[in-house]
Design an enzyme around this catalytic site. Structure first.
Site, PDB file in Angstrom:
ATOM      1  N   LYS A  79      12.179   0.488 -40.678  1.00  0.00           N
ATOM      2  CA  LYS A  79      12.602  -0.898 -41.616  1.00  0.00           C
ATOM      3  C   LYS A  79      12.831  -0.167 -43.136  1.00  0.00           C
ATOM      4  O   LYS A  79      12.209   0.685 -43.589  1.00  0.00           O
ATOM      5  CB  LYS A  79      11.626  -1.687 -41.823  1.00  0.00           C
ATOM      6  CG  LYS A  79      12.099  -3.184 -42.614  1.00  0.00           C
ATOM      7  CD  LYS A  79      10.725  -4.142 -42.776  1.00  0.00           C
ATOM      8  CE  LYS A  79      11.055  -5.336 -43.340  1.00  0.00           C
ATOM      9  NZ  LYS A  79      10.145  -6.277 -43.261  1.00  0.00           N
ATOM     10  N   SER A 154      10.862 -10.729 -41.773  1.00  0.00           N
ATOM     11  CA  SER A 154      11.779 -10.318 -42.560  1.00  0.00           C
ATOM     12  C   SER A 154      12.119  -8.966 -41.791  1.00  0.00           C
ATOM     13  O   SER A 154      13.385  -8.271 -41.982  1.00  0.00           O
ATOM     14  CB  SER A 154      11.462  -9.634 -43.983  1.00  0.00           C
ATOM     15  OG  SER A 154      10.208  -8.800 -43.905  1.00  0.00           O
ATOM     16  N   SER A 178       6.041 -11.158 -40.923  1.00  0.00           N
ATOM     17  CA  SER A 178       7.350 -10.401 -40.839  1.00  0.00           C
ATOM     18  C   SER A 178       7.518  -9.504 -39.765  1.00  0.00           C
ATOM     19  O   SER A 178       8.697  -8.964 -39.473  1.00  0.00           O
ATOM     20  CB  SER A 178       7.666  -9.700 -42.147  1.00  0.00           C
ATOM     21  OG  SER A 178       8.300 -10.627 -42.980  1.00  0.00           O
TER      22      SER A 178
END
Lengths: 478, 490
Positions: A79, A154, A178
């Site tokens: 990420k 997210s 997330s």
């Protein structure tokens, strides 16, 4: 090769036994990314040089007949809120569009030291703020199961990459859900460990007391393996805990018979989609059939979790994001003439609307005259929520809940309604506020074929038990 | 137009209330939250890393030496140590503040409730210390000394993350003199603990003064102004004096004191209001989530307590008792810890500590003053002073010769033993010559001779002294003793 269902063990074994090479494996993932990612949008930056160098190292080891490290040759994605030395790291924001970090995130460094091949950096909501990945400053991520729908957020890119076979495993971050919510939306396994279990060094902070790094994978076994690789005390993070790290993979083999499973009525209340509820009930039945004891529990302060979360998270964010000021790195507005102009314009041009909204909320909550009413009260709620869990965990070993009240929604469906978006985290924020571990494991699909997630929450530092139950369920689910 | 005497009369109606905030840089080798060097004067931005640059993802890790030093200072200032203290973020934007917040301590500082005793005209006065807390320093904005300085500001972050303690006094200080005395004592104590060099030029000691005035007898405080960043104790005294006068005049002429920050201009001798924009701060303090609560338990406190040296006040009392010197002697001799250590080293081996003390305050001080040297840079070491004291005590050298030798030490920048070796007066070892002088001295002092012979043997010392005087200190003391004995006994 079936990249989509490739496990870590299989990938490593293939490289070890030279059925394929780490280099060839990485190349086939890059080919897959080249063909499929334009539709999905999971990757922001590819790190082919770094990946192929590492792959070559693994191939040399394999050629010499030496044992590969635990993730030897396994292609993974990271990420884009985890900093990577020499590799652009944007946090999904324009303000860091050209930011090349001088240092590596500890979790990433540990994966690489264990032989993992880093394919690239994954798309996410800007500064990890969002539940649909529509807040990425670059492009939205689409759900591989249904391109009209969001992958969750997210860590949408991290979830979608695993679901689409564009990485064997990925790292994400979870501040209010997330990791677990996008895992649920994309039909993969997502794990948020205990606060302090994995070092946050190198994780671009959203809300420091709520931020966690964790893995996405196709299987619970792979999640256990990645966690084992990353976990443990890091002298660079004062909040990382000096608690022994069990062999999570070995622990999976212990049975689940007699495990006490808590079901909290507060997580099956209004707003829960009927199909999700039905799927959860079936999952609980399945767990009972494995010999687990299902026990009703109550977590009475759950209803205050969302407001408390959005105060603590935004308050911390308002300070954490102050460093993006145009002085030392990242974007600096070219329009500015004075110092305050430079701050205002840089931050106005660099941050997206959701990030600005949260900075303003947090700044307000910390302001003189409001601190006690908001921040301090939210911290008290946090204490009460933690106590709720502590007393529940005296009666049960784990608590099962839906990961999200609904399956994946459509792009644009909630993007004009921040409050509706915030409620997508209603079942996940509690684990962040209490710091307890949680895992989302797929538990069937809706009639329209969208994945549903079962969330299992455990005691502090007891990832072993939630992984064990998730593994047993995964096996029994078939 | 107010006359000077009007002003004085007005000031007498008012009572100043002063509190001081002192920042002291700790002498750790590395910064408070990372392992960068704290060395002063390196190339700009060379002592930096992701942590003190505020790079994304970097996290602070507390340097335990900082805690030790802060606790040491707190103990020396009679503070209570808080077992669990909390770091907090103080939020504001400034180019030399990399994270956009300073990690400091707010409502739960490491230490509280201390005091310093100062001497005033009315005797000893206790000045309370509200709190002592740890924090990181910011960097430095540079406005000159680089090529495009005309239209650019540069930032040097070498100082970013250097550990500081902030020591906040109670508003117990009632005059500029008391403020000066408080600072002098504070600096002396901190220097004794060794946790800081308190060098004001390099910024390792900085002081802000909160000044207000109220009518004598009034309970409520007046509105205060904060005089910031004055860089010497003398200027702080002047700035406070100016500020008291300014506030009294303002009130007397019907105006109101505004709560604000003011800067002192030492050339003009007055304070100026800082632009109000710069002070409209709401720091939005909240607990620093990247650091755990700091626990300094009883065991750690005890360990640190063991490192606490004897402090100046206690040392002065002990020295008076131990060496038979006056309190004033002790005050001069404890000016720095190093100097007092040297004195004690000398005093312990010397036959007359009192004489050592006198020499330091008389002969040495006079010459230091003449040469504009501080005591740390004296050419004559304490060992040298001890040696000279013993020689004088034994009558080996006269006080005149001692003075001459001291002059030579300062002229040639050499220590006493070296000079003495080269310049020591030729001794008279001629028995006949000494006997002749003894005879003369005995003849000149029949009364003393009579006393001696009547059994008062101590009078011998008088004769030794007289003989040494006659020989200008050049007679061999051993020989004098031996010959005198014979002659006196008759």
């Amino acid at each position: 090769m079936d990249l989509k269902n490739l496990t870590i063990a299989a990938a490593r074994a293939d490289v070890q036994e030279r059925k394929t090479s780490a280099t060839a494996l990485a190349e086939s993932f890059y080919a897959k990314i080249a063909s499929d990612d334009p539709q999905i949008g999971a990757y922001l930056t590819l790190s082919k040089d770094r990946a192929l160098e590492q792959a070559a190292r693994m191939d040399v080891l394999a050629a010499k007949g030496e044992a590969l490290p635990p993730l030897g040759g396994v292609p993974v994605g990271i990420k884009d809120v985890l900093v990577t030395r020499g590799l652009r790291t944007t946090a999904g924001s324009k303000i860091l569009e050209n930011y090349i970090p001088p240092n590596d995130c500890t979790a990433v460094a540990r994966l690489e030291a264990a032989g993992a091949v880093i394919l690239g950096k994954l798309n996410c909501d800007e500064f990890a703020m969002g539940s649909s990945n529509e807040n990425s400053a670059y492009k939205p991520v689409r759900n591989p199961r249904d391109l009209e729908r969001v992958p969750g957020g997210s860590s949408g890119g991290s979830a979608a990459a695993v679901a689409a076979g564009m990485a064997v495993a990925t790292l994400g971050s979870d501040t209010g859900g997330s990791i677990r919510q996008p895992a649920s939306f994309c039909g993969v396994v997502g794990l948020k460990p205990t606060y302090g279990r994995v070092s946050r060094y190198g994780l671009i902070a959203f809300a420091s007391s709520l931020d966690h790094i964790g893995p996405f994978a196709n299987t619970v076994t792979d999640s256990a393996l990645v966690l084992r690789t990353m976990a443990g005390r890091d002298p660079m993070d004062s909040t990382s805990a000096d608690v022994p790290v069990p062999d999570y993979v070995a622990e999976l083999q212990k049975g689940v018979r007699g495990l006490r499973i808590g079901v909290a009525k507060e997580y099956f209340a209004e707003g829960l989609d009927a199909e999700v509820r039905a799927s959860l009930e079936a999952a609980i039945q399945k767990l009972a059939s494995l010999g687990c004891e299902v026990v009703p529990v109550s977590l009475p302060h759950t209803e205050y979790a969302i407001p408390a979360y959005y105060i603590v998270a935004t308050a911390e964010a308002s300070a954490n994001l102050a460093r993006f000021d145009g002085v030392r790195y990242g974007l600096r507005s070219k329009e500015a003439r004075t110092l305050s102009d430079m701050y205002r314009k840089t931050r106005d041009e660099g941050f997206g609307p959701e990030v600005k909204r949260r900075i303003m909320l947090g700044t307000y909550a910390l302001s003189t005259g409001y601190y006690d009413a908001y921040y301090l009260k939210a911290q008290r709620v946090r204490t009460l929520l933690t106590r709720d869990f502590e007393s529940a965990f005296q009666k049960v070993d784990v608590i099962v809940t839906p990961t999200s009240p609904t399956a994946a929604f459509k792009l644009g469906e909630k993007s004009d309604d921040p409050l509706a978006m915030y409620l997508a985290d209603i079942y996940t924020v509690t684990a962040n506020l209490a710091g307890i571990p949680g895992i989302s494991v797929p538990c069937g699909d809706t009639r329209s074929g969208l994945p549903i997630g079962l969330q299992i929450l455990g005691r502090h530092f007891d990832e072993a038990t939630i992984l064990r139950l998730a593994h047993a369920y995964e096996q029994a689910r078939g | 137009m107010a006359t000077a005497s009007d002003t004085l009369a007005a000031i007498a109606k008012y009572e100043p209330v002063i509190g001081l905030e002192v920042h002291v840089q700790l002498l750790t080798n590395t910064k408070i939250f990372c392992s960068c060097s704290t060395k002063f004067g390196n190339q700009p931005n060379s002592n930096v890393c992701p942590v003190c640059l505020g790079m994304p993802g970097a996290l602070p890790v507390l340097n335990s030496k900082t805690v030790e030093y802060a606790v040491l200072a707190a103990l020396a200032l009679n503070c209570q140590i808080r077992e669990t203290s909390i770091f907090a973020r103080k939020n504001y934007f400034y180019p030399d503040l990399p994270k956009g917040y300073q990690i400091s301590q707010f409502d739960k500082p490491i230490a509280e409730h201390g005091f310093i005793e100062i001497k005033t005209a009315n005797g000893l006065k206790k000045i309370g210390i509200t709190r002592l807390h740890m924090e990181e320093d910011a960097g430095k904005s540079l406005h000159d000394g680089f090529p495009d300085a005309a239209n650019k500001t540069a930032v040097d972050l070498n100082r970013s993350g250097v550990p500081l303690i902030e020591i906040v006094s109670e508003p117990d200080i009632a005059s500029a003199e008391e403020a000066y005395e408080y600072l002098r004592r504070l600096k002396e104590i901190i220097l004794y603990t060794g946790v800081s060099d308190c060098n004001m030029e390099e910024g390792s000691l900085r002081c802000d003064a909160n000044v207000s005035v109220r009518l004598r007898g009034q309970k409520e405080f007046g509105t205060k102004a904060e005089v910031k960043n004055v860089n010497s104790f003398r200027f702080i005294k002047q700035a406070i004096e100016y500020e008291i006068e300014r506030q009294v005049e303002l009130i007397e002429s019907g105006g109101k004191v505004v709560q604000e920050s003011r800067l002192y201009n030492s050339q003009e001798g007055r304070t100026y209001s800082m632009r109000s924009k710069e002070q409209a701060h709401d720091y939005r303090y909240f607990p620093e989530p990247d650091l755990l609560p700091l626990v300094v338990d009883a065991r750690w406190q005890a360990e640190i307590h063991k490192q606490l040296p004897e402090l100046p006040e206690g040392r002065r009392h002990r020295m008076v008792a131990e060496y038979g010197i006056t309190e004033q002697d002790a005050g001069v001799l404890t000016v720095t810890k190093n100097f007092a250590d040297q004195f004690e080293e000398a005093a312990r081996v010397s036959k007359s500590p009192k004489r050592v003390a006198n020499l330091v305050q008389g002969e040495l001080q006079a010459r230091l003053k003449a040469y504009n040297l501080d005591i740390e840079h004296s050419p004559i070491s304490m060992k040298g002073i001890a040696m000279s004291a013993d020689l004088a005590e034994a009558g080996t050298i006269s006080s005149k010769i001692l003075k001459d030798l001291y002059d030579l030490c300062f002229e040639r920048k050499e220590d006493f033993p070296a000079i003495y070796e080269k310049e020591k007066p030729e001794q008279i070892t001629d028995t006949g010559a000494i006997e002749k002088i003894i005879d003369e001295v005995m003849a000149a002092n029949p009364k003393q001779l009579e006393q001696y012979r009547a059994g008062k043997k101590t009078v011998k010392a008088f004769f030794v002294g007289q003989v040494m005087k006659e020989t200008k200190g050049q007679a061999s003391p051993g020989l004098v003793n031996e010959l005198l004995e014979k002659k006196l006994e008759g």
